[in-house]
Design a protein around this motif. Structure first.
Motif, short mmCIF file in Angstrom:
data_model
loop_
_atom_site.label_atom_id
_atom_site.label_comp_id
_atom_site.label_asym_id
_atom_site.label_seq_id
_atom_site.Cartn_x
_atom_site.Cartn_y
_atom_site.Cartn_z
N ALA A 90 7.81 3.10 -3.02
CA ALA A 90 7.15 4.28 -2.44
C ALA A 90 8.12 5.42 -2.21
N LEU A 91 9.38 5.11 -1.89
CA LEU A 91 10.37 6.17 -1.68
C LEU A 91 10.57 6.97 -2.95
N TRP A 92 10.73 6.30 -4.08
CA TRP A 92 11.00 6.99 -5.32
C TRP A 92 9.76 7.76 -5.79
N ASP A 93 8.58 7.18 -5.58
CA ASP A 93 7.36 7.89 -5.97
C ASP A 93 7.13 9.13 -5.10
N ALA A 94 7.29 8.96 -3.79
CA ALA A 94 7.00 10.06 -2.87
C ALA A 94 8.01 11.19 -3.00
N THR A 95 9.30 10.85 -3.15
CA THR A 95 10.29 11.91 -3.27
C THR A 95 10.13 12.65 -4.60
N GLY A 96 9.71 11.94 -5.64
CA GLY A 96 9.45 12.61 -6.91
C GLY A 96 8.30 13.58 -6.81
N ALA A 97 7.24 13.16 -6.13
CA ALA A 97 6.08 14.05 -5.95
C ALA A 97 6.45 15.26 -5.11
N LEU A 98 7.25 15.05 -4.07
CA LEU A 98 7.67 16.17 -3.23
C LEU A 98 8.57 17.12 -4.01
N GLY A 99 9.49 16.56 -4.78
CA GLY A 99 10.38 17.40 -5.57
C GLY A 99 9.64 18.27 -6.56
N ASN A 100 8.55 17.75 -7.11
CA ASN A 100 7.76 18.54 -8.06
C ASN A 100 7.15 19.78 -7.42
N ASP A 127 19.29 17.05 -9.78
CA ASP A 127 18.00 16.43 -10.08
C ASP A 127 17.14 16.44 -8.82
N ILE A 128 16.56 17.58 -8.56
CA ILE A 128 15.86 17.82 -7.30
C ILE A 128 14.58 16.99 -7.17
N ASN A 129 14.08 16.45 -8.27
CA ASN A 129 12.86 15.63 -8.22
C ASN A 129 13.15 14.14 -8.08
N ASN A 130 14.39 13.77 -8.01
CA ASN A 130 14.79 12.37 -8.03
C ASN A 130 15.12 11.91 -6.62
N GLY A 131 14.47 10.83 -6.17
CA GLY A 131 14.68 10.33 -4.82
C GLY A 131 16.09 9.88 -4.52
N PHE A 132 16.86 9.54 -5.55
CA PHE A 132 18.25 9.15 -5.34
C PHE A 132 19.04 10.32 -4.76
N TYR A 133 18.62 11.54 -5.10
CA TYR A 133 19.31 12.73 -4.63
C TYR A 133 18.57 13.44 -3.49
N ASN A 134 17.25 13.55 -3.58
CA ASN A 134 16.57 14.30 -2.52
C ASN A 134 16.09 13.41 -1.37
#
Length: 458
Positions: A412-422, A214-221
């Motif tokens: 913010a971590l989950w939002d930002a990592t999701g945006a970066l993953g996209n 799950d490359i868009n998920n902050g828990f992983y990326n």
């Protein structure tokens, strides 16, 4: 089985100004001793009433059974009720923690602790109970995951990290016939235990299979971004009430660029999918899956496809420079699921002590061993408990050597990592960043990530 202690990295540098005020629990003994004889012990207390427990559906019967064991061992006369609330739903599904119908003990994921702290609904664990958990083998890493400003707030009952699940039957077939199944530049790379993440993706793509990540998920990326310098690249500052004040983030550097290029290369192979629900079993097209022990069972507690014999585990594969060099471990989050005691419902010191005693009992090595036997997705947090036959405990222990304790992280971590993953993987419109992207384009994306991370919205 042994759990290695990991240090709290900069991601956990909680520069708060004071200790979170508590409504109860700090003055009680809460030792959890099971030597009393209850209402006939001469302490003058009745030890009666109803204790409400809360957690996911699959935990109901087990928790009620062992709560009654605690009751009987102490000679107490409590009755028990159970409310179904997922560990990630407790703060959204319980509207009033002071109500008589609110749970006295609730299960929660440790990354949800900031919300509990802000609402002041979670009671600090008495020092004697913290000492008891340490004495009973609960690893410091798990206690760290439920600590804020030096105070422990939870009773960790299981680990919450992830490792690399792969199909042993398939990869052993592939390495026996490398000319048929391995990419041209991997013909001599037959030790799959030493493949990098890029190589796993290439092998999957070669055989029209995939790696579920799950490359868009902050828990992983999120922790992945910290892999190359060996320390986290953001720092969250909280005040004494658990409210985020500021974030300092710096991923737009040489190390962040290396991680981003790894992610770009993985996606470019065509071997990445985001759906983690499919196990790498013989009847699926998934070769490997980055997932946690929770995947071993369904929501009813029945074995899932991850429990099949061909599905095995290892630590996360290394990152590399695209040519097998500059290898570094993939960093992961490690956390816990824990029992929390309601701080708003009761001020009766006997009742509060008993509730903390019950919470401590429910994370004892004996109960953790029984919990794993009941549901093997609940790996023990204590090294005095046993997880006999677990296929992933060794892999998760290795992951913990390169892990960041997941605690008190802002939205913010989950939002930002999701945006970066996209930018790396966007199922709707392809990837914005590709192997043809310039270093400056990638750095611009990382600078945007840093800016988004540092925006605090309380």
């Amino acid at each position: 089985m042994s759990f290695k202690k990991i240090s709290l990295m900069a991601v956990l540098a909680l520069c708060s100004l004071g200790t979170l005020a508590a409504c109860n629990g700090t003055e009680t003994d809460g030792s959890g001793s099971n030597t009393g004889t209850g209402s006939n012990s001469g302490d003058g207390a009745s030890h009666t009433g109803t204790i409400i427990l809360a957690g996911p559906t699959e935990a109901k019967n087990f928790t009620l059974e062992h709560a009654q064991d605690w009751n009987e061992e102490n000679g107490y006369n409590y009755t028990f009720e159970f409310q179904v609330h997922g560990e990630d739903k407790i703060t959204t599904e319980v509207n009033d923690f002071s109500a008589s119908t609110a749970p006295d003990i609730f299960m929660y994921a440790n990354d949800g602790q900031p919300g509990l702290l802000q609402k002041k609904v979670i009671s600090p664990v008495p020092d004697s109970n913290v000492d008891a958990m340490s004495d009973e083998g609960i690893a410091q890493a798990f206690l760290d995951s439920v600590t804020f400003d030096g105070t422990v707030y939870g009773y960790p009952y299981t680990s919450n990290s992830y490792c690399f699940w792969y199909n042993k039957d398939k990869v052993e077939q592939y390495v026996k016939a490398p000319a048929t199944y391995l990419p041209d530049d991997m013909q001599t790379r037959t030790d799959y235990n030493n493949w990098t993440m890029l190589e796993w993706c290439k092998v999957a793509a070669k055989n029209k299979e995939s790696i579920a990540y799950d490359i868009n998920n902050g828990f992983y990326n999120g922790p992945l971004l910290c892999s190359y310098d060996g320390a986290a690249q953001w720092k969250c500052n909280y005040d004494r009430n658990g409210i985020l004040q500021s974030v300092v983030c710096q991923t737009a550097d040489e190390n962040g660029l290396k991680v981003a290029k790894n992610m770009i290369r993985w996606v470019a192979t065509g071997g990445i999918v985001e759906d983690l629900s499919v196990a790498p079993s013989n009847n699926s097209s998934v070769l490997a899956n980055i997932n946690g022990a929770w995947s071993l069972t369904t929501t009813t507690g029945a074995p899932s496809d991850f429990a099949k014999a061909e599905v095995q585990c290892m630590a996360l594969p290394d990152l590399d420079d695209g040519n097998g060099g500059d290898r570094k471990p993939m960093y992961a989050f490690t956390g816990s699921k824990a029992m929390g005691v309601n701080a708003l419902k009761s001020s009766d010191p006997v009742r509060v002590t008993d509730i903390h005693s019950l919470a401590l009992y429910l994370v004892s090595p004996e109960v953790q061993t029984a919990r794993y036997a009941f549901n093997e997705s609940w790996l023990p947090s204590s090294n005095q408990a046993t997880a006999e036959g677990s296929k992933c405990i060794d892999a998760l222990n290795k992951v913990m050597e390169h892990a960041i304790a997941q605690a008190n992280l802002p939205q913010a971590l989950w939002d930002a990592t999701g945006a970066l993953g996209n930018l790396f993987f966007n199922a709707d419109g392809g990837a914005t960043l590709t192997p043809d992207s310039s270093d400056e384009d990638i750095m611009a994306a990382l600078r945007s990530f840093d800016t988004q991370m540092q925006t605090v919205n309380n």
